[in-house]
Motif scaffolding. Structure first.
Motif, PDB file in Angstrom:
ATOM      1  N   LEU A 278       0.756  -1.323  -0.135  1.00 47.38           N
ATOM      2  CA  LEU A 278       0.037   0.021  -0.115  1.00 47.38           C
ATOM      3  C   LEU A 278       0.922   1.308   0.152  1.00 47.38           C
ATOM      4  O   LEU A 278       1.939   1.494   0.705  1.00 47.38           O
ATOM      5  N   LEU A 279       0.565   2.321  -0.834  1.00 48.52           N
ATOM      6  CA  LEU A 279       1.167   3.232  -0.808  1.00 48.52           C
ATOM      7  C   LEU A 279       0.278   4.495  -0.056  1.00 48.52           C
ATOM      8  O   LEU A 279      -0.930   4.408  -0.201  1.00 48.52           O
ATOM      9  N   THR A 280       1.058   5.363   0.583  1.00 48.85           N
ATOM     10  CA  THR A 280       0.510   6.460   1.396  1.00 48.85           C
ATOM     11  C   THR A 280       0.546   7.730   0.812  1.00 48.85           C
ATOM     12  O   THR A 280       1.805   8.301   0.332  1.00 48.85           O
ATOM     13  N   CYS A 281      -0.354   8.425   0.435  1.00 48.31           N
ATOM     14  CA  CYS A 281      -0.254   9.826  -0.153  1.00 48.31           C
ATOM     15  C   CYS A 281       0.282  10.890   0.817  1.00 48.31           C
ATOM     16  O   CYS A 281      -0.332  11.015   1.955  1.00 48.31           O
ATOM     17  N   PRO A 282       1.256  11.502   0.349  1.00 45.76           N
ATOM     18  CA  PRO A 282       1.835  12.522   1.229  1.00 45.76           C
ATOM     19  C   PRO A 282       0.949  13.814   1.529  1.00 45.76           C
ATOM     20  O   PRO A 282       1.175  14.575   2.318  1.00 45.76           O
ATOM     21  N   HIS A 283       0.000  13.763   0.656  1.00 42.84           N
ATOM     22  CA  HIS A 283      -0.939  14.977   1.131  1.00 42.84           C
ATOM     23  C   HIS A 283      -2.098  14.953   1.636  1.00 42.84           C
ATOM     24  O   HIS A 283      -2.489  15.676   2.460  1.00 42.84           O
ATOM     25  N   CYS A 284      -2.916  13.701   1.483  1.00 50.07           N
ATOM     26  CA  CYS A 284      -4.093  13.451   2.273  1.00 50.07           C
ATOM     27  C   CYS A 284      -3.964  12.234   3.280  1.00 50.07           C
ATOM     28  O   CYS A 284      -4.878  11.996   3.925  1.00 50.07           O
TER      29      CYS A 284
END
Length: 921
Positions: A278-284
């Motif tokens: 899973l990739l984590t969005c740095p913005h939200c």
């Protein structure tokens, strides 16, 4: 190590070529280049099938005639006439088939001197050439690829003493005569100019020292010109480092907030250095898989056509560099970004190809499509484009033709590694040349490697390798075109070694397009013998293309001589296509050897579930005497036995593995029958003997040992080998259809006449997952009743049962066949009938099969989902004998294509019926 390659171009003395003498090698080259240039102006010459696509200038630039032409070579016939020996039917020649191990030599420096999509190492080919030929003989490889057959032929003359001693000792242990060392003459052909260019540089002599100087000069000049592009400031803020590689990451779009997500930043686990699920969005902060995010694109103006195009947005995330001998890594700083921007504004090098990639399977699907990588210049980031373009330009400027060619041989090996196809692995040491083999694949994490990191080591290795391989003689001639049309005389080649494309494994023409674009000469993919959905080439089309190539092989090979075919595809349909193609043109298969160490038997290899592995097919062209006698006798029983007599001479007498004798599949009576049938079908002749008539006649005419048939003069040799081993060889039968089930039962009941209750559990274990998809599973009782006899207790006990019981039960030894105790034990046992009764059974069975075949003929509507292959085989054979080709064709259309393609016998009848129908129309 002895010398193999040396340059005659440095010699100022006269040189001889095809019987002509020239003042120098340069004079030789200029003479033949003029002749080739004249040929290229002839429209008829260019109309040849498989003629590469390129200008006259580009073809001439690649060529070194008469030894190598990047088009069909007009001097092949002259080469054979000058160096070859005419076929002499009175010349004694006899060889048994030889198995080779194609994994041998894959770490050898010669093998690794230039990469290619697939190749058999020269050290794996050398034993075959030594075995089948003598010094001076002519060897042909029509699918030569990178030219390893040519290297192997030269190695036969210049192999080091240690290698010679090792091979001679190995052959001595096997009871084989010492090989005759010495160079063989070689003809190499390939459809691809990229392949033949590699082959030419492997086999045409050159001055290694001159190349070493030229290669060093090229790299030094490039460093002086563009070294600044590979500089970065060390973390101390003042020392300059030399960039080894830069890691570029694609940018994704968050599905929740549409923000930019740098793939490596979001995906890499800092501790394990592996990609997270899973990739984590740095913005939200939203988490999602890579597949749930979209690839972010940026627009750019294509400098070739000024069109607005799109490409994946990539950003540099890591720079690996050196300061002195120390290695460092850092994130790109502002100065690095400014440098990259400066490089991006430079004009594209003139040598950089701008060809659009062809419509092919690899551009229609996968990462090539999703990244819009549609042209050659799209495959290089700006700095890599500058490096690769200038390397090519400089190499092409070298004044010496032969050194120029070898500089390109070296430089072209950086093409894939400098392209966006090169992957980066965060774990591991070397990331040079990490593209995915055999396919165009654009990775999400690209390593832009410095050109010097690829080529400085390559230059040193090439000099070292070719310094150890020298010869002043040129024994090789190379041509570029289709193997289906070789300008060679009939019966002129002494041996063929070939590794053709098999099925859909590799799209050679499409993959070679990348390198060939730099040369400006590209493969004509039309006659390429592969399975290709885009070009609408299925297994039948592939089979016919291969059949044309094998037909040409058959024409040019001398009668009585051998061909070795390396086969690398596990699909039964492709395997059968190859076998049928071989048999249709006249070759007879004498041995098929599996080279996968984990798979122990030929039958396992033929399983529908077999893993991919290498097979070696040994096939021969029957001598002219057999053909002549067949023309005189026609489709008679005498012709059948003449074929068997001849065929048995070509088969190995004994094979050992780990000190134990192996069962020779080709000596199995049923296999010999299949070969005989194929021989008659190939000659458009009815088969004169039924299966049981043939098997009965075989037993009365030829001695049999351990289930294998021999010539009388071969038996003594086999018996001698057999006396040295404890255990008799056993054939493994893989049950996949009704015929193989009958064969298994025959072998089982020969050893052990048994009751139904005893047979059933043993038989059931054979009907595993390997059963053919559309084949109806027969009932055991029906198989027994149709093919075997059961003793009902009346009369004397049959000798087959009597022999088994008296040998395995102490209390029954010495009893008469009419003894009640023996009768009681023998009652209800099934056994293999004697030949006369077997023939009666076969006639009865065949009548029933043909009656069922009539039902298949009358079937209308959808294709048959389930059927009996034995019914189809009997029906096709009967129709063939009546020359009723239309029945074969019409019934074939009622069964699924894969069922037809996966059965060698059906395919043979069907393909021949098509051929006869087309010939008569």
């Amino acid at each position: 190590m002895n010398d193999l390659l040396q340059n005659p171009t440095t010699s100022t003395g006269p040189v001889e070529c095809l019987g002509q003498t020239f003042s120098s090698d340069q004079a030789r080259r200029e003479h033949f280049l003029r002749l080739l240039a004249e040929k290229l102006k002839d429209p008829e010459f260019r109309k040849q099938e498989g003629f590469p696509k390129g200008t006259d200038e580009a073809i001439l630039a690649m060529s070194d005639p008469p030894y190598y032409t990047a088009c069909p070579n007009p001097w092949l016939a002259d080469f054979v006439k000058h160096y070859g020996k005419p076929y002499d039917p009175n010349e004694p020649y006899r060889r048994e088939p030889l198995a080779i191990d194609v994994s041998v030599g894959k770490t050898d420096p010669i093998y690794k001197a230039h990469s290619y999509h697939t190749k058999v190492p020269h050290l794996a080919i050398v034993p075959s050439i030594l075995h089948y030929t003598e010094p001076g003989d002519i060897v042909l490889d029509g699918f030569a690829g990178s030219g390893m057959t040519g290297v192997a032929a030269q190695w036969c003359a210049f192999a080091p003493a240690a290698y010679r001693h090792e091979l001679e000792m190995e052959w001595k242990k096997e009871g084989r005569p010492v090989p005759k060392w010495g160079a063989r003459r070689v003809i190499l052909n390939d459809l691809s100019p990229a392949a033949t260019f590699i082959a030419a540089n492997y086999t045409i002599p050159f001055d290694v020292e001159a190349f070493a100087r030229a290669g060093r000069q090229l790299l030094d000049e490039l460093e002086a010109e563009i070294g600044w592009m590979y500089e970065t400031l060390h973390t101390d803020g003042k020392t300059k480092g030399r960039i080894e590689y830069t890691v570029w990451s694609e940018v994704l779009t968050c599905g929740s907030c549409a923000g930019e997500v740098v793939f490596t930043t979001a995906a890499m686990d800092d501790e394990s250095m592996r990609v997270k699920d899973l990739l984590t969005c740095p913005h939200c902060g939203a988490q999602s898989s890579k597949e749930q995010m979209d690839l972010r694109f940026e627009t750019f103006i294509d400098p070739v056509n000024n069109n607005i195009e799109k490409r994946p947005k990539r950003i540099p995330v890591l720079i690996a560099y050196r300061v002195g001998k120390s290695k460092f890594a850092k994130k790109p700083d502002n100065a690095d970004m400014l440098l990259l921007d400066r490089v991006a504004k430079l004009q594209l090098p003139s040598a950089l190809p701008t060809d659009r990639l062809p419509d092919c399977q690899m551009t229609r699907v996968g990462r090539m499509k999703t990244t819009n990588t549609a042209a050659i210049h799209y495959m290089f980031l700006p700095r890599a484009a500058q490096a690769m373009g200038r390397l090519w330009e400089k190499a092409k400027l070298h004044p010496d033709v032969r050194i120029r060619a070898f500089l390109l041989f070296m430089v072209e090996q950086a093409i894939w590694g400098l392209s966006v196809l090169n992957r980066h692995h965060f774990i591991g040491k070397a990331n040079v040349n990490q593209w995915l083999n055999g396919v165009y694949y654009v990775p999400s994490i690209h390593e832009e490697t410095a050109y010097w990191r690829i080529l400085e080591g390559k230059l040193e290795r090439l000099v070292r390798t070719f310094n150890a391989l020298r010869s002043s003689n040129n024994n090789t001639v190379i041509t570029t075109g289709t193997a289906a049309r070789l300008p060679l005389p009939d019966d002129s080649v002494d041996y063929i070694f070939t590794d053709p494309p098999f099925g859909e494994n590799i799209y050679y023409a499409d993959l070679n397009f990348l390198v060939e674009s730099w040369h400006g000469v590209k493969t004509d993919a039309e006659p390429e013998a592969i399975v290709d959905r885009v070009r609408k080439k299925g297994v039948p089309e592939y089979q016919h293309l291969m059949q044309r190539c094998f037909s040409e092989y058959f024409r040019v090979l001398k009668p009585g001589r051998w061909m070795t075919v390396v086969f690398s595809n596990s699909r039964a349909s492709v395997w059968n296509a190859i076998q049928v193609a071989l048999q249709q043109v006249g070759f007879v298969v004498a041995e098929v050897t599996t080279l996968d160490k984990k798979q122990g038997s030929y039958q396992q290899v033929m399983s529908p579930n077999a893993v991919k592995q290498d097979l070696v097919i040994s096939a021969y062209k029957p001598n002219g005497g057999l053909e002549q006698r067949f023309r005189e006798r026609g489709a008679s029983e005498a012709s059948a036995w003449d074929f068997v007599q001849t065929h048995l001479k070509y088969l190995p007498v004994a094979k050992t593995k780990h000190g134990e004798l192996e069962f020779i599949v080709e000596r199995d009576p049923r296999r010999i029958y299949d070969r005989m049938v194929a021989w008659f079908v190939r000659h458009d002749a009815p088969v004169p003997l039924s299966s049981d008539e043939f098997l009965s006649g075989l037993r009365s005419r030829f001695p049999e040992r351990d289930g294998m048939v021999f010539l009388p003069e071969q038996v003594a040799e086999y018996d001698k080998k057999r006396a040295q081993t404890v255990q008799a060889p056993q054939m493994e039968l893989f049950v996949s259809d009704e015929r193989s089930a009958i064969d298994w039962l025959t072998d089982f009941l020969k050893r052990r006449p048994s009751t139904y209750q005893e047979i059933h559990p043993e038989f059931t274990t054979q009907l595993g997952a390997g059963w053919k998809k559309h084949e109806a599973k027969p009932e055991l009782r029906a198989l027994l009743e149709d093919n075997f006899l059961k003793y009902d207790g009346s009369g004397e006990v049959p000798s087959q049962i009597h022999a088994y019981l008296s040998s395995n039960f102490k209390e029954l030894r010495g009893l008469e066949k009419s003894d009640p105790r023996l009768i009681t034990k023998a009652k209800d046992r099934w056994y293999v009938p004697d030949p006369n009764k077997a023939q009666d059974l076969e006639k009865k069975r065949e009548k029933a099969l043909l009656k069922e075949f009539e039902q298949y003929q009358q079937h209308s509507g959808r294709k048959l989902k389930e059927f009996r292959l034995e019914v189809l085989r009997a029906g096709f054979k009967d129709a063939w004998s009546k020359k009723d080709y239309q029945t074969i064709i019409s019934v074939a259309k009622k069964i699924p294509d894969e069922a037809l393609q996966e059965d060698e016998k059906l395919l043979l009848w069907y393909d021949q019926a098509l051929t006869r129908t087309e010939a008569g129309s």
